[in-house]
Design an enzyme around this catalytic site. Structure first.
Site, mmCIF file in Angstrom:
data_model
loop_
_atom_site.group_PDB
_atom_site.id
_atom_site.type_symbol
_atom_site.label_atom_id
_atom_site.label_comp_id
_atom_site.label_asym_id
_atom_site.label_seq_id
_atom_site.Cartn_x
_atom_site.Cartn_y
_atom_site.Cartn_z
ATOM 1 N N CYS A 142 1.032 -1.033 -0.179
ATOM 2 C CA CYS A 142 -0.225 0.056 0.104
ATOM 3 C C CYS A 142 0.982 1.074 0.033
ATOM 4 O O CYS A 142 2.057 1.028 0.611
ATOM 5 C CB CYS A 142 -1.128 -0.090 0.700
ATOM 6 N N CYS A 168 -1.996 4.135 7.250
ATOM 7 C CA CYS A 168 -2.632 4.201 7.667
ATOM 8 C C CYS A 168 -2.352 3.467 8.857
ATOM 9 O O CYS A 168 -2.267 2.247 9.382
ATOM 10 C CB CYS A 168 -4.114 3.641 7.298
ATOM 11 N N CYS A 183 -4.364 -0.129 10.352
ATOM 12 C CA CYS A 183 -4.486 -1.066 9.395
ATOM 13 C C CYS A 183 -3.800 -2.359 10.021
ATOM 14 O O CYS A 183 -3.484 -2.397 10.996
ATOM 15 C CB CYS A 183 -3.167 -1.237 8.469
#
Length: 350
Positions: A78, A82, A85
């Protein structure tokens, strides 16, 4: 003769009880060893929300599960970071296209009606073409009623819609805040690009190319006090899926985790207060941690706070692998798992 028949009957009963005991023991063991939103080893995983059916065979009643709706996390990579996650980039492995198609075909033959592609960020691998080919295969070859994607939206280009949009039913974009500073704190950002501006752009593309638009939000300590109602109503998604921040040992919590999500966790009460603030949003679909239940084509079970994988469906088939998925049909239905998920049936005003 009567005595022999009675003994035989008792032996059959004893063997059935022993088989049931072994089945429960093995299921209990495997539920404590891979997960259901993805598992161990490489990077592709299956989280499943199957429909359980009971079939009479003579006097015996055997339980069977059908993987009606499957989440396929085919990559862990990714471009966002975040902090909460739960499917982190522990590997860069992606199953080859032919093998991925073979697994999807097995799932279709076992009753899959809806496939959702996720990650990681699914548009990152091969600039979205790998994902597009899977979407086309599922819709054109397997003729699945519903094909959907969950993405952060940062890698999506209009030309992808032009090439693959006809075969996509639903595109869900993750958005946790309508304040750019909050998105930066969470890690849902890439440089100075506006996540919110991109969200609106993708929403308009979905309308133009006839793809149902959905929003996913993870509620955490940084956004739990935010009022998103006006923005959600303006974007008008077909569904706004709201998750309570979840800890998964080895992923975003624990010694071996690549994230430390503890600071993002909110209480059940805080989550309920957020839901009450947004009760006027008709497309809201909440999913608290009480309701939540995938690596190389594996089903995953997160009931023990980990991602515990079954054997790969490519090795043992769907029926054997799904036995250890920890599926709860009542909870699946309670959290709105079954809904109108084909854009042909949505009666959209494009």
């Amino acid at each position: 003769m009567r005595l022999s028949a009675a003994i035989a009957s008792q032996m059959r009963l004893l063997m059935q009880l022993l088989a049931d005991a072994l089945r429960v023991a093995f299921a209990s063991f495997f539920s404590k060893v891979g997960y259901g939103r993805t598992g161990a080893g490489a990077g592709t995983a299956l989280s499943v929300t199957p429909v359980e059916r009971k079939v009479d065979e003579g006097r015996a009643q055997n339980e069977m599960t059908t993987p009606t709706s499957v989440n396929y996390h085919f990559t862990r990579q990714c471009n966002y970071k975040c902090g909460f996650c739960f499917h982190t980039a522990k590997t860069s492995f992606v199953l080859p296209l032919d093998e991925a198609k073979r697994g999807l075909k097995l799932l279709k033959e076992s009753g899959m009606e809806k496939i959702n592609f996720s990650g990681g960020e699914p548009f990152l691998h091969d600039k979205g073409d790998f994902l597009g080919k899977l979407v086309q295969y599922c819709k054109q070859d397997l003729r699945l009623p519903s094909v959907s994607i969950v993405s952060n939206g940062s890698m999506i280009k209009e030309k992808w819609f032009q090439k693959y949009g006809d075969d996509l039913d639903i595109l869900a974009i993750s958005c946790d805040s309508f304040d750019e500073a909050t998105n930066q704190l969470i890690g849902r950002a890439q440089g100075r690009k506006s996540h919110i501006d991109n969200l609106h752009k993708i929403c308009s593309w979905c309308q133009q190319y006839r793809v149902a638009f959905k929003i996913n939000s993870v509620i955490n300590t940084f956004n739990v006090d935010e009022d998103m109602a006006e923005n959600i109503l303006q974007l008008n998604p077909v569904r706004w899926k709201v998750f309570q921040c979840l800890l998964i040992d080895g992923e975003n919590a624990g010694e071996k985790a690549l994230r430390e999500a503890e600071r993002f966790v909110i209480s059940e009460q805080m989550f309920q207060e957020f839901l009450e603030r947004h009760i006027g949003v008709p497309c809201l679909v909440p999913e608290s941690n009480e309701k939540v239940r995938d690596e190389i084509m594996r089903f995953l079970d997160c009931r023990e706070g980990r991602k515990d994988p079954s054997k790969s469906i490519l090795d043992v088939g769907v029926k054997e692998a799904i036995c250890f998925s920890g599926f709860d049909e009542k909870m699946f239905l309670k959290r709105g798992g079954k809904y109108v998920w084909s854009k042909a049936d949505m009666k959209m005003e494009w």
